[in-house]
Scaffold this active site. Structure first.
Site, short mmCIF file in Angstrom:
data_model
loop_
_atom_site.label_atom_id
_atom_site.label_comp_id
_atom_site.label_asym_id
_atom_site.label_seq_id
_atom_site.Cartn_x
_atom_site.Cartn_y
_atom_site.Cartn_z
N GLN A 178 -6.12 16.80 7.43
CA GLN A 178 -6.38 16.86 6.00
C GLN A 178 -7.76 16.15 5.51
O GLN A 178 -8.19 15.15 6.21
CB GLN A 178 -5.35 15.44 5.16
CG GLN A 178 -5.40 15.35 3.68
CD GLN A 178 -6.34 14.16 3.41
OE1 GLN A 178 -6.67 13.43 4.37
NE2 GLN A 178 -7.01 14.09 2.30
N SER A 225 -4.46 12.29 8.32
CA SER A 225 -5.31 11.81 7.15
C SER A 225 -6.80 11.48 7.48
O SER A 225 -7.19 10.96 8.64
CB SER A 225 -4.91 10.66 6.15
OG SER A 225 -5.72 10.16 5.53
N THR A 263 -7.38 18.11 -0.02
CA THR A 263 -6.89 17.33 -1.09
C THR A 263 -7.70 17.20 -2.15
O THR A 263 -9.06 16.99 -2.05
CB THR A 263 -6.62 15.97 -0.65
OG1 THR A 263 -5.61 15.74 0.40
CG2 THR A 263 -5.96 14.89 -1.82
N LYS A 285 -3.79 20.68 -1.64
CA LYS A 285 -2.81 19.63 -1.69
C LYS A 285 -3.30 18.94 -3.22
O LYS A 285 -4.54 18.87 -3.33
CB LYS A 285 -2.85 18.63 -0.74
CG LYS A 285 -1.86 17.33 -1.14
CD LYS A 285 -1.57 16.68 0.17
CE LYS A 285 -0.70 15.48 -0.04
NZ LYS A 285 -1.17 14.42 -0.87
N ARG A 321 0.15 7.92 -7.13
CA ARG A 321 -1.02 7.03 -6.81
C ARG A 321 -2.26 7.30 -7.40
O ARG A 321 -3.29 6.69 -7.32
CB ARG A 321 -1.10 6.91 -5.25
CG ARG A 321 -0.15 6.35 -4.55
CD ARG A 321 0.03 6.15 -3.06
NE ARG A 321 -1.04 5.70 -2.77
CZ ARG A 321 -1.31 4.50 -2.40
NH1 ARG A 321 -0.31 3.47 -2.72
NH2 ARG A 321 -2.35 3.83 -1.95
N ARG A 359 -4.96 1.03 -8.21
CA ARG A 359 -3.61 0.64 -7.84
C ARG A 359 -3.55 -0.94 -7.74
O ARG A 359 -4.15 -1.64 -7.05
CB ARG A 359 -3.45 1.02 -6.29
CG ARG A 359 -3.30 2.59 -6.41
CD ARG A 359 -3.76 3.29 -4.88
NE ARG A 359 -4.08 4.72 -5.34
CZ ARG A 359 -4.33 5.46 -4.16
NH1 ARG A 359 -4.63 4.83 -2.98
NH2 ARG A 359 -4.95 6.67 -4.44
N HIS A 361 0.11 13.12 -5.63
CA HIS A 361 -0.29 11.98 -4.65
C HIS A 361 0.42 10.86 -4.61
O HIS A 361 0.32 9.72 -4.58
CB HIS A 361 -1.71 11.57 -5.04
CG HIS A 361 -2.73 11.27 -3.93
ND1 HIS A 361 -3.79 12.07 -3.59
CD2 HIS A 361 -2.68 10.13 -3.11
CE1 HIS A 361 -4.29 11.46 -2.53
NE2 HIS A 361 -3.96 10.39 -2.24
N TYR A 376 0.91 -1.30 0.01
CA TYR A 376 -0.12 0.10 0.12
C TYR A 376 0.80 1.32 -0.02
O TYR A 376 0.51 2.29 -0.65
CB TYR A 376 -0.90 0.04 1.18
CG TYR A 376 -1.43 1.36 1.64
CD1 TYR A 376 -2.89 1.57 0.79
CD2 TYR A 376 -1.38 2.22 2.35
CE1 TYR A 376 -3.55 2.65 1.17
CE2 TYR A 376 -1.94 3.51 2.50
CZ TYR A 376 -3.18 3.61 1.92
OH TYR A 376 -3.94 4.94 2.14
N TYR A 396 -10.81 14.71 2.78
CA TYR A 396 -11.28 14.27 1.57
C TYR A 396 -12.82 14.87 1.56
O TYR A 396 -13.27 14.59 2.65
CB TYR A 396 -11.35 12.74 1.44
CG TYR A 396 -9.87 11.97 1.16
CD1 TYR A 396 -9.06 12.64 0.15
CD2 TYR A 396 -9.49 11.20 1.93
CE1 TYR A 396 -7.58 12.07 0.02
CE2 TYR A 396 -8.01 10.57 1.69
CZ TYR A 396 -7.34 11.24 0.82
OH TYR A 396 -6.10 10.51 0.64
#
Length: 397
Positions: A128, A107, A156, A252, A279, A165, A276, A25, A130
């Site tokens: 951070q 996060s 972000t 970001k 990613r 991924r 990122h 990861y 999302y």
């Protein structure tokens, strides 16, 4: 215990001590991983100009980020699932950052909750975000971050949809890991990790489970997360979040000079030039290649935000190169995650110590005693480093 002198030593220990799915990861990018590789490879194309017979005494690599003094211009970037790299990983990383004197960013997708980490974090504790479609959840988590004493919000922008991924999909990566035969056999080879995990109650997403409507465990958590990233995020929504937060605001995921200008017009206090960690959009340019065009676009802007560089930093020399190309500061992700996975809190501290020593000595060899003296003149930059592209990288010029 092996002698640890570079970040690569911590990376090797991390691979030995963490379950395969969580190491993968960390150490992976999207699709072909081209951008993931170029993030680090492109730093190697930049060379230093050595200066001799200069006074190297009384050096300092201290800097400022968002108006606060920092031991070096480096913040720990938001990285999800750190509590799976090591039990209570976010808490351990926050403690290391506090003791060292650099900011730590938690996060949204952390294992430890905002409230848990706040008990251990220093004044440079940032959150951070999302953006989710569940507006009530977003409003609530912003208020939780305020109550927890977070001094900045890092929004972000480059994850409205999840980049593919391959390693995560093939590993069937979840937190906590599913107890399949494959996973159990792998975990059996990581006894230190397993024992630490048995000793903590923090094994799922602490900011979400019990806080998002209807999310009570792993089954409905995965379903909720898969549907929640906000595909409709635009600059107007960004402005509303900024106003709702009402404090230092960082954006970001900037990889375009025009987007950097939009962030400045919005009144962002800092922007992070970042892909990122390779990613998300595979095939995008490395952050260090994009950085000069962003710096030029914002030169002289009345609302110029601080410019930070993220993605690809694996050494103190990389930090120095980013500053020489115009970054005010940097963020590190994998470099400290390797330390966390290798040795817990002590490993994060070791990673920071390695970076500071490399930064300090390289600055001295280039003829400077303070980072504010560093300019592009310390570098030898390939003529085509910023590329020859059909579409200009810098539409502002």
């Amino acid at each position: 215990m092996p002698v640890i002198t570079e970040i690569a030593d911590l990376k090797r220990l991390h691979e030995r001590r963490s379950p395969r799915m969580f190491y993968d990861y960390c150490e992976s990018g999207s699709w072909t991983e081209q951008t993931f590789r170029e993030n680090t490879n492109d730093f190697a194309q930049l060379r230093f100009r050595q200066k001799v017979a200069v006074d190297m005494s009384n050096r300092s690599v201290a800097g400022r980020m968002l108006g606060r003094e920092v031991a070096m211009p480096v913040a720990l970037a938001p990285v999800g699932l750190m509590g799976m790299q090591r039990a209570d990983g976010e808490i351990k990383a926050a403690r290391a950052a506090k003791a060292f004197g650099v900011p730590y960013t938690l996060s949204t997708m952390s294992i430890s909750s905002i409230e848990d980490v706040a008990e251990h974090a220093g004044p440079g504790f940032w959150f951070q975000l999302y953006v989710m479609t569940d507006e009530a959840f977003v409003d609530a988590i912003i208020e939780r971050a305020k109550r927890a004493g977070c001094s900045a919000l890092v929004l972000t922008l480059d994850l409205q949809a999840l980049g593919q991924r391959h390693k995560d999909l093939k590993n069937d990566m979840t937190a906590p890991p599913r107890l399949t035969l494959k996973n159990l056999l792998n975990i059996a080879t990581k006894p230190r990790w397993a024992l630490e995990m048995l000793g903590t109650p923090r094994r799922s997403f602490g900011n979400i489970v019990g806080h998002a409507e209807g999310v009570t465990g792993m089954n409905n958590l995965m379903h909720w997360t898969a549907e929640q990233f906000d595909l409709t995020l635009d600059w107007e929504k960004v402005r509303r979040i900024k106003d709702k937060w009402g404090g230092p605001f960082v954006l970001k995921g900037i990889l375009d000079a025009g987007d950097a200008l939009a962030a400045a017009e919005l009144g962002a206090d800092a922007i992070i030039v970042s892909n990122h960690g390779g990613r998300q959009l595979d095939g995008a340019l490395s952050s260090i290649r994009i950085l000069p065009s962003v710096v030029r676009a914002l030169e002289g802007h009345p609302n110029r935000p601080e410019i930070w560089l993220d993605s690809g930093i694996r050494s103190g020399q990389d930090i120095l190169k980013a500053i020489a190309l115009g970054a005010d500061a940097t963020m590190i992700g994998r470099a400290y995650v390797y330390g966390l996975g290798a040795m817990g809190e002590a490993g994060v501290t070791k990673a920071l110590e390695i970076l500071r020593k490399e930064l300090d000595l390289s600055m001295a060899f280039c003829g400077h005693r303070r980072l504010e003296q560093v300019t592009r003149d310390i570098l030898l930059v390939p003529q085509d480093f910023e590329g020859r592209w059909d579409r200009p990288l810098d539409p502002a010029r």
